[in-house]
Design an enzyme around this catalytic site. Structure first.
Site, short mmCIF file in Angstrom:
data_model
loop_
_atom_site.label_atom_id
_atom_site.label_comp_id
_atom_site.label_asym_id
_atom_site.label_seq_id
_atom_site.Cartn_x
_atom_site.Cartn_y
_atom_site.Cartn_z
N ASP A 46 0.85 -1.20 0.00
CA ASP A 46 0.00 0.00 0.00
C ASP A 46 0.89 1.25 0.00
OD1 ASP A 46 0.85 -0.22 2.60
OD2 ASP A 46 -1.11 0.18 3.51
N SER A 47 2.22 1.04 0.01
CA SER A 47 3.14 2.15 -0.29
C SER A 47 2.84 2.69 -1.69
CB SER A 47 4.60 1.69 -0.18
OG SER A 47 4.82 0.52 -0.96
N ASP A 85 -1.22 -5.97 -0.22
CA ASP A 85 -1.48 -5.35 1.10
C ASP A 85 -2.96 -5.06 1.30
OD1 ASP A 85 0.69 -5.06 2.77
OD2 ASP A 85 1.32 -3.14 1.91
N LYS A 114 -1.00 -9.20 3.09
CA LYS A 114 -0.27 -8.70 4.26
C LYS A 114 -1.14 -7.71 4.99
CE LYS A 114 3.38 -5.79 3.86
NZ LYS A 114 2.83 -4.61 4.59
N GLU A 116 -1.14 -5.11 8.75
CA GLU A 116 -0.29 -4.51 9.78
C GLU A 116 -0.87 -4.72 11.18
OE1 GLU A 116 0.44 -0.38 8.86
OE2 GLU A 116 1.27 -0.86 6.89
N GLU A 180 9.55 -3.65 10.32
CA GLU A 180 9.90 -2.36 9.70
C GLU A 180 10.43 -1.38 10.73
OE1 GLU A 180 7.07 -0.83 6.92
OE2 GLU A 180 8.14 1.08 6.71
O1 KIV Z 1 3.56 -1.05 1.63
C1 KIV Z 1 4.69 -1.54 1.50
O2 KIV Z 1 5.37 -1.39 0.48
C2 KIV Z 1 5.19 -2.35 2.60
C3 KIV Z 1 6.61 -2.83 2.53
C4 KIV Z 1 7.57 -1.75 2.39
C5 KIV Z 1 6.92 -3.76 3.61
O3 KIV Z 1 4.48 -2.60 3.51
#
Ligand code: KIV
Length: 261
Positions: A46-47, A85, A114, A116, A180
């Site tokens: 989600d970056s 994510d 993924k 958090e 992280e």
């Molecule tokens: O959103 C993302 O890119 C991430 C990674 C950097 C671990 O969560």
């Protein structure tokens, strides 16, 4: 082509002591490039929000945006384990919400998701539904407003709380966990305590693997964070190439005979 990577294969690699190399990607072109590199895991992070969409954090990213970019990136990724994510606000409310959101990403092609933090009921329920889950503790960017910035977590006496969180995420059924922005010694303690692989980003050398944002690795981001290493200077190289094109158009050097019909 080498074997397709799966979540069980990631755990197997970890058991054999192999380091796990992971990259983010956000569309078909970068998905293909990351896959061709031989990376084990490709994450549609989600970056996406800060790296591609121009937001100041990951908080505004929606499930629809993640679904669209997951579907696109899927086209380029053939071999790596393909993870996506769950964005902010799509799993915290309830277990049912988390399963529905994870299913939406799976329908777009994700082979694992993924999320958090210590959402252990959600992790267990998504795994039960048939989708592997990667955990993420330490500096979890969706909580940036709570942390007051992108700051290293788990310093000093608060290190133990990150270790405990990682253990709970493992016990809930995660197959791997991102660490992280935490001190290297805390990441080492977690890596030694856990059976599942730890994937560091700003977690130091002792993690079982590493993940980096592909734009940082390529030098597309002119101001990368301390944890990133630029393997080329794509930002400068691209601007130089585009400037040359602009100049050639203005001076009549492009198109040439070769480009004409
Ligand atoms: O959103 C993302 O890119 C991430 C990674 C950097 C671990 O969560």
């Amino acid at each position: 082509m080498a074997d397709k990577i799966t979540a069980p294969l990631i755990r197997e690699k970890h058991r054999k002591g192999e380091k796990i190399a992971c990259l983010t990607a956000y569309d078909a072109v970068f998905g293909h490039l990351a896959d061709a590199s031989g990376a084990d895991v490709i994450l549609v992070g989600d970056s996406l929000g800060n790296v591609v969409l121009g937001y100041s954090s990951t908080v505004p990213v929606t499930l629809d945006e993640m679904v669209n970019h997951t579907r696109s990136t899927r086209v380029g990724v053939k071999r790596a384990l393909f993870v996506s994510d769950l964005p902010f606000g799509t799993y915290q409310s309830s277990v049912a919400q988390s399963v529905d959101s994870a299913v939406a990403l799976a329908k777009a092609g994700a082979e694992a998701v993924k999320l958090e933090g210590e959402y252990t009921d959600q992790i267990a329920a998504i795994v039960k539904s048939g989708l592997p889950v990667m955990g993420h503790v330490g500096m979890t960017p969706q909580s940036v407003n709570l942390f007051g910035g992108f700051k290293v977590q788990g310093k000093g006496s608060s290190g133990q709380s990150v270790v405990d969180a990682a253990l709970r995420v493992q016990d809930a059924g995660a197959f791997a966990i991102v660490l992280e922005l935490i001190p290297a010694e805390v990441a080492q303690q977690i890596t030694e305590a856990l059976e599942i692989p730890t994937i560091g980003i700003g977690g130091g050398i002792h993690c079982s693997g590493q993940i980096q944002v592909i734009h940082d690795v390529l030098g597309l981001n002119p101001k990368p964070m301390k944890h990133a290493r630029q393997y080329m200077k794509a930002h400068d190289a691209i601007i130089a190439a585009l400037s040359q094109y602009t100049e050639d158009v203005r001076t009549g050097q492009f198109p040439g005979k070769d480009n004409s019909f």
